[in-house]
Design a protein around this motif. Structure first.
Motif, PDB file in Angstrom:
ATOM      1  N   VAL A  62      29.651  34.588  43.651  1.00 35.16           N
ATOM      2  CA  VAL A  62      29.769  35.919  44.181  1.00 35.16           C
ATOM      3  C   VAL A  62      30.857  36.094  44.892  1.00 35.16           C
ATOM      4  O   VAL A  62      31.563  37.162  44.704  1.00 35.16           O
ATOM      5  CB  VAL A  62      28.334  36.254  44.783  1.00 35.16           C
ATOM      6  N   ILE A  63      31.283  35.342  45.899  1.00 36.22           N
ATOM      7  CA  ILE A  63      32.415  35.337  46.755  1.00 36.22           C
ATOM      8  C   ILE A  63      33.889  35.274  45.628  1.00 36.22           C
ATOM      9  O   ILE A  63      34.577  36.274  45.765  1.00 36.22           O
ATOM     10  CB  ILE A  63      32.717  34.166  47.846  1.00 36.22           C
ATOM     11  N   GLY A  64      33.826  34.284  44.842  1.00 32.96           N
ATOM     12  CA  GLY A  64      34.884  34.082  43.943  1.00 32.96           C
ATOM     13  C   GLY A  64      35.182  35.181  42.930  1.00 32.96           C
ATOM     14  O   GLY A  64      36.350  35.804  43.045  1.00 32.96           O
ATOM     15  N   ASN A  65      34.186  35.593  42.341  1.00 35.42           N
ATOM     16  CA  ASN A  65      34.232  36.835  41.452  1.00 35.42           C
ATOM     17  C   ASN A  65      34.444  38.265  42.160  1.00 35.42           C
ATOM     18  O   ASN A  65      35.158  39.004  41.485  1.00 35.42           O
ATOM     19  CB  ASN A  65      33.259  36.905  40.627  1.00 35.42           C
ATOM     20  N   SER A  66      34.006  38.368  43.400  1.00 38.78           N
ATOM     21  CA  SER A  66      34.088  39.493  44.259  1.00 38.78           C
ATOM     22  C   SER A  66      35.616  39.897  44.874  1.00 38.78           C
ATOM     23  O   SER A  66      36.193  40.589  44.529  1.00 38.78           O
ATOM     24  CB  SER A  66      33.088  39.559  45.436  1.00 38.78           C
ATOM     25  N   VAL A  67      36.187  38.229  44.852  1.00 37.68           N
ATOM     26  CA  VAL A  67      37.718  38.623  45.381  1.00 37.68           C
ATOM     27  C   VAL A  67      38.443  38.874  44.315  1.00 37.68           C
ATOM     28  O   VAL A  67      39.444  39.726  44.174  1.00 37.68           O
ATOM     29  CB  VAL A  67      38.053  37.137  45.882  1.00 37.68           C
ATOM     30  N   VAL A  68      38.276  38.507  42.939  1.00 37.92           N
ATOM     31  CA  VAL A  68      39.142  38.815  41.745  1.00 37.92           C
ATOM     32  C   VAL A  68      38.752  40.150  41.315  1.00 37.92           C
ATOM     33  O   VAL A  68      39.788  40.817  41.212  1.00 37.92           O
ATOM     34  CB  VAL A  68      38.667  37.851  40.703  1.00 37.92           C
ATOM     35  N   LEU A  69      37.565  40.882  41.601  1.00 34.79           N
ATOM     36  CA  LEU A  69      37.280  42.040  41.531  1.00 34.79           C
ATOM     37  C   LEU A  69      38.317  43.121  42.394  1.00 34.79           C
ATOM     38  O   LEU A  69      38.923  43.999  41.931  1.00 34.79           O
ATOM     39  CB  LEU A  69      36.064  42.485  41.451  1.00 34.79           C
ATOM     40  N   LEU A  89      34.896  40.263  32.978  1.00 30.44           N
ATOM     41  CA  LEU A  89      34.228  39.005  32.962  1.00 30.44           C
ATOM     42  C   LEU A  89      33.924  38.542  34.299  1.00 30.44           C
ATOM     43  O   LEU A  89      32.880  38.146  34.176  1.00 30.44           O
ATOM     44  CB  LEU A  89      35.329  37.875  32.300  1.00 30.44           C
ATOM     45  N   ALA A  90      34.697  38.892  35.276  1.00 29.19           N
ATOM     46  CA  ALA A  90      34.185  38.742  36.632  1.00 29.19           C
ATOM     47  C   ALA A  90      32.864  39.559  36.986  1.00 29.19           C
ATOM     48  O   ALA A  90      32.013  39.058  37.657  1.00 29.19           O
ATOM     49  CB  ALA A  90      35.186  39.035  37.735  1.00 29.19           C
TER      50      ALA A  90
END
Length: 342
Positions: A62-69, A89-90
């Motif tokens: 959740v943290i990693g993909n939220s940062v990408v978003l 994808l994120a």
């Protein structure tokens, strides 16, 4: 003559009974249980450690993909066709892990393995929807790389923000329809015997196998889903990269080949992380005898790991995102250094 009459009477009675049975079976109401019981990881020794692992994978995902978003949404330089696929994808990664892991953690923490019938259908819908979006998004990203390397001069004319957004919306609409159809076929089943699901979520196969009426349509749908979201995307991606490698051979210099190939590294890693665990689990089920607990662990692992690694791979292998993160860290650390110096 009498024997012919007896035979005719017997045939009439049989046809009458069959028509009565048919009409009776049509009038039987569909039986849906109030709750399903998700067996999950019960009975597995030291399963608490695995739940801890799942919690950390969910947190990191959740943290990693939220940062990408956030980076893609806020940085105008990343508002391009390539990063629309990464953004999608994120988003699918967050959706899939959120549909799976919190429910598993609830079962573990509160020892509550019951889920309502409607909750089960919703859980099935969202898990398969976001998983299918992951699969199709990898195909769209392969298409982006194919056009960029094979038709570089026409890339911006063919692949642009408008075409990528329309393609993304189309696969969302298509996958929503297919998954909704799959769930609606579950609603025509009658569950009059067991309500214990041999899985860690409301999985399609373990659910429809509990039915006590005809589930042949659900079996067909299971094969369709497997072909549509596993086999077909793999075939399309493999043929895309065959075309890419043929195009790379035509590039005269090694530097040009390596430069073009570097743009595919991240996507190839994502494809391997997503499809290899699924394929290994399926091959193990076919060639080896997997106990229900072994199947549950292997499938849950293949669902949980890719959303964790996807943002890490893109951050480490994409120069634009790395540069933006470095700038953000420098901008935050600058006021702290000024305060220390004062």
């Amino acid at each position: 003559m009498q024997s012919y009459r007896k035979l005719a009477r017997n045939n009439k009675s049989k046809s009458a009974m069959s028509s009565v049975n048919a009409s009776f079976s049509q009038n039987i109401s569909i039986v849906h249980p109030e709750n399903f019981f998700i067996i999950g990881l019960t009975g597995i020794q030291h399963s608490g450690y695995y739940y801890i692992f799942l919690f950390f994978t969910y947190f990191i995902s959740v943290i990693g993909n939220s940062v990408v978003l956030l980076i893609i949404a806020l940085e105008r330089n990343l508002h391009s066709a390539k990063y629309i696929g990464v953004f999608n994808l994120a988003l699918a990664d967050i959706g899939e892990t959120s549909a799976l892991i919190p429910n598993m953690m609830k079962n573990f923490l509160f020892d509550s393995q019951y889920i309502s019938y409607n909750g089960c259908m919703a859980n099935m819908f969202f898990v398969f929807l976001f998983s299918s979006m992951q699969s199709f998004t990898l195909v769209v990203m392969a298409y982006d790389r194919l056009i960029a390397i094979c038709l570089p001069l026409r890339y911006h004319a063919i692949v642009n923000n408008t075409s990528m957004i329309l393609m993304t919306l189309a696969i969302w609409a298509f996958n929503t329809f297919v998954v909704a159809l799959m769930v609606s076929l579950i609603n025509r089943l009658s569950f009059c015997e067991s309500n214990m699901i041999q899985s860690y979520f409301c999985d399609h196969g373990p659910v429809f196998r509990l039915a006590c009426n005809d589930n042949s349509m659900n079996k067909i749908m299971a094969y369709v889903i497997s072909v549509l979201y596993i086999l077909a995307p793999m075939v399309v991606i493999v043929f895309s990269y065959l075309a890419i490698f043929l195009a790379l051979i035509k590039i005269t210099t090694w530097e040009g080949r390596l430069k073009a190939l570097k743009t595919c590294v991240s996507h190839l890693l994502l494809v391997g992380i997503f499809f290899l665990p699924v394929c290994c689990t399926y091959i193990a089920q076919v060639l080896l005898y997997l106990t229900p607990n072994a199947r549950i662990i292997s499938t849950s692992f293949s669902y949980a790991v890719p959303p964790v690694l996807n943002p890490i791979i893109y951050v480490l292998n994409t120069a634009e995102i790395k540069d933006i993160i470095k700038k953000m860290i420098k901008n935050k650390s600058a006021p702290i250094r000024e305060n220390i110096s004062k």
